[in-house]
Scaffold this motif. Structure first.
Motif, PDB file in Angstrom:
ATOM      1  N   ASP A 202       0.831  -1.197   0.000  1.00 57.36           N
ATOM      2  CA  ASP A 202       0.000   0.000   0.000  1.00 57.36           C
ATOM      3  C   ASP A 202       0.871   1.255   0.000  1.00 57.36           C
ATOM      4  N   CYS A 203       1.951   1.227   0.752  1.00 57.10           N
ATOM      5  CA  CYS A 203       2.872   2.365   0.786  1.00 57.10           C
ATOM      6  C   CYS A 203       3.423   2.647  -0.613  1.00 57.10           C
ATOM      7  N   VAL A 204       3.832   1.601  -1.312  1.00 53.59           N
ATOM      8  CA  VAL A 204       4.371   1.752  -2.665  1.00 53.59           C
ATOM      9  C   VAL A 204       3.292   2.268  -3.618  1.00 53.59           C
ATOM     10  N   ARG A 205       2.107   1.709  -3.522  1.00 56.01           N
ATOM     11  CA  ARG A 205       1.015   2.145  -4.404  1.00 56.01           C
ATOM     12  C   ARG A 205       0.678   3.611  -4.152  1.00 56.01           C
ATOM     13  N   GLY A 206       0.639   4.013  -2.880  1.00 56.97           N
ATOM     14  CA  GLY A 206       0.371   5.408  -2.560  1.00 56.97           C
ATOM     15  C   GLY A 206       1.463   6.334  -3.076  1.00 56.97           C
ATOM     16  N   THR A 207       2.709   5.887  -2.999  1.00 56.31           N
ATOM     17  CA  THR A 207       3.827   6.686  -3.501  1.00 56.31           C
ATOM     18  C   THR A 207       3.718   6.887  -5.012  1.00 56.31           C
ATOM     19  N   LEU A 208       3.374   5.841  -5.733  1.00 57.09           N
ATOM     20  CA  LEU A 208       3.232   5.936  -7.185  1.00 57.09           C
ATOM     21  C   LEU A 208       2.044   6.815  -7.563  1.00 57.09           C
ATOM     22  N   MET A 209       0.952   6.692  -6.838  1.00 56.25           N
ATOM     23  CA  MET A 209      -0.195   7.559  -7.109  1.00 56.25           C
ATOM     24  C   MET A 209       0.162   9.028  -6.884  1.00 56.25           C
ATOM     25  N   ALA A 210       0.864   9.293  -5.796  1.00 56.06           N
ATOM     26  CA  ALA A 210       1.254  10.670  -5.497  1.00 56.06           C
ATOM     27  C   ALA A 210       2.214  11.213  -6.546  1.00 56.06           C
ATOM     28  N   ALA A 211       3.068  10.362  -7.073  1.00 57.95           N
ATOM     29  CA  ALA A 211       4.074  10.795  -8.049  1.00 57.95           C
ATOM     30  C   ALA A 211       3.475  11.187  -9.384  1.00 57.95           C
ATOM     31  N   THR A 212       2.318  10.673  -9.705  1.00 55.09           N
ATOM     32  CA  THR A 212       1.780  10.831 -11.053  1.00 55.09           C
ATOM     33  C   THR A 212       0.505  11.673 -11.119  1.00 55.09           C
ATOM     34  N   HIS A 213       0.062  12.207 -10.003  1.00 59.33           N
ATOM     35  CA  HIS A 213      -1.190  12.968  -9.981  1.00 59.33           C
ATOM     36  C   HIS A 213      -0.889  14.462 -10.057  1.00 59.33           C
ATOM     37  N   ASP A 214      -1.646  15.173 -10.864  1.00 57.36           N
ATOM     38  CA  ASP A 214      -1.423  16.613 -11.028  1.00 57.36           C
ATOM     39  C   ASP A 214      -1.635  17.384  -9.728  1.00 57.36           C
ATOM     40  N   ALA A 215      -2.587  16.940  -8.903  1.00 58.01           N
ATOM     41  CA  ALA A 215      -2.930  17.679  -7.683  1.00 58.01           C
ATOM     42  C   ALA A 215      -1.835  17.624  -6.625  1.00 58.01           C
TER      43      ALA A 215
END
Length: 328
Positions: A202-215
């Protein structure tokens, strides 16, 4: 934002290794920085560079020119504050300098920091991102210094601050599983104290989501499963994963200080950093280390998917398969 090429530091570590694997599985060209003399991984590409040598970092950046840099590398153990600065602050400063000199059009610099950069919370209220950052020990202070460097760099950034991360490959929570495998559930006055946790995937998935989101551009976020838990409840889940009876042993909190003094005495003799020292004792003395995932949920839709019970079961299974401990 779709990542084509990523530069990853700390890919030989617990979180960094899982992050590298997730990027590779998504078809990303991953280049890992490894320290001189470290063996190359069979997963993805890697290059040698020294974090205390800006020129070597500039050479890597100039040649690779990644879309995103994931800066995961760091140290969690040290004898002095300078040890933590050398392991967490200096590499960040030098990597930022290399990027500004050779690749200022980087799309995102992702700093994997720590909940400790904010300091402890209270049992009744998890820390939120708008709270003042007041670390109470060397590790948290060094992570905050690194965050400030990132924020002032002028590069596009996102900072993620995981809570306590557990899962396959972790060596810190491992000791709790080993103790339970030997039929002991041990507390040092911390049974009623609170913590926030997150399973590594989950930590990795959250990091990737944060890295690629404009917001998330130029923003920072806690990553947590958003289920603040006492250590008593968390360790009970480890006990529940065992096929045999486990006996609870409750020792006074004063034993932490004694262990810290012993660890520092040994470090003074051989210069080797140990997990148990006065800085860890300061952390363990706090009533709560909890944080809120509300901003991550609201701004880029991250929510943990793995429950603590399921995450602990997966972790236990992996430890046994890898023979990291055996039931007794």
């Amino acid at each position: 934002m779709k990542i084509q090429k990523a530069l990853v530091t700390g890919a030989s570590g617990f979180i960094g290794g899982r992050l590298r694997d997730a990027l590779l599985a998504d078809g990303v060209d991953v280049v890992a920085i490894r320290r001189g003399g470290s063996p190359a991984s069979s997963k993805g590409r890697s290059v040698e560079a020294a974090y205390d040598d800006v020129d070597s970092l500039r050479a890597v950046v100039s040649q690779e020119r990644p879309d995103v840099v994931f800066h995961v590398a760091g140290v969690t153990k040290g004898v002095t504050f300078e040890d933590f600065r050398n392991g967490n602050v200096t590499p960040t400063a030098n990597l930022l300098a290399a990027l500004k000199a050779e690749h200022p059009k980087l799309r995102r610099f992702v700093q994997v920091s720590s909940q400790t950069s904010y300091g402890p919370s209270t049992p009744s209220r998890p820390t939120i991102e708008d709270d003042p950052r007041r670390p109470v020990e060397f590790y948290g202070r060094s992570k905050l210094e690194a965050e400030i460097l990132v924020e002032r760099s002028g590069l596009p950034f996102t900072i993620v601050r995981p809570s306590g991360v557990y899962g396959p490959g972790d060596v810190d929570f491992l000791e709790l599983f080993r103790a339970a495998s030997m039929r002991t559930n041990l507390f040092f006055g911390n049974e009623a104290k609170w913590g926030s946790f997150i399973y590594v995937d989950d930590c990795v998935r959250g990091t990737l989501m944060a890295a690629t989101h404009d917001a998330t551009l130029n923003r920072g976020y806690f990553l947590t499963d958003d289920v603040p838990t006492t250590w008593g409840a968390f360790q009970q889940l480890i006990v529940d994963a065992m096929p045999h009876r486990v006996f609870t042993v409750r020792l006074p909190e004063a034993f932490v200080s004694l262990a810290a003094m012993g660890g520092e005495f040994l470090s003074s003799r051989d210069g080797k950093a140990r997990l148990m020292n006065r800085q860890k004792a300061i952390m363990s003395a706090q009533d709560a280390w909890t944080c809120s995932g509300a901003r991550a949920r609201a701004e880029f839709g991250f929510e943990a998917e793995v429950t603590q019970r399921e995450g602990i079961a997966r972790t236990d299974r992996w430890y046994r398969e890898q023979n990291w401990y055996r039931l007794r």
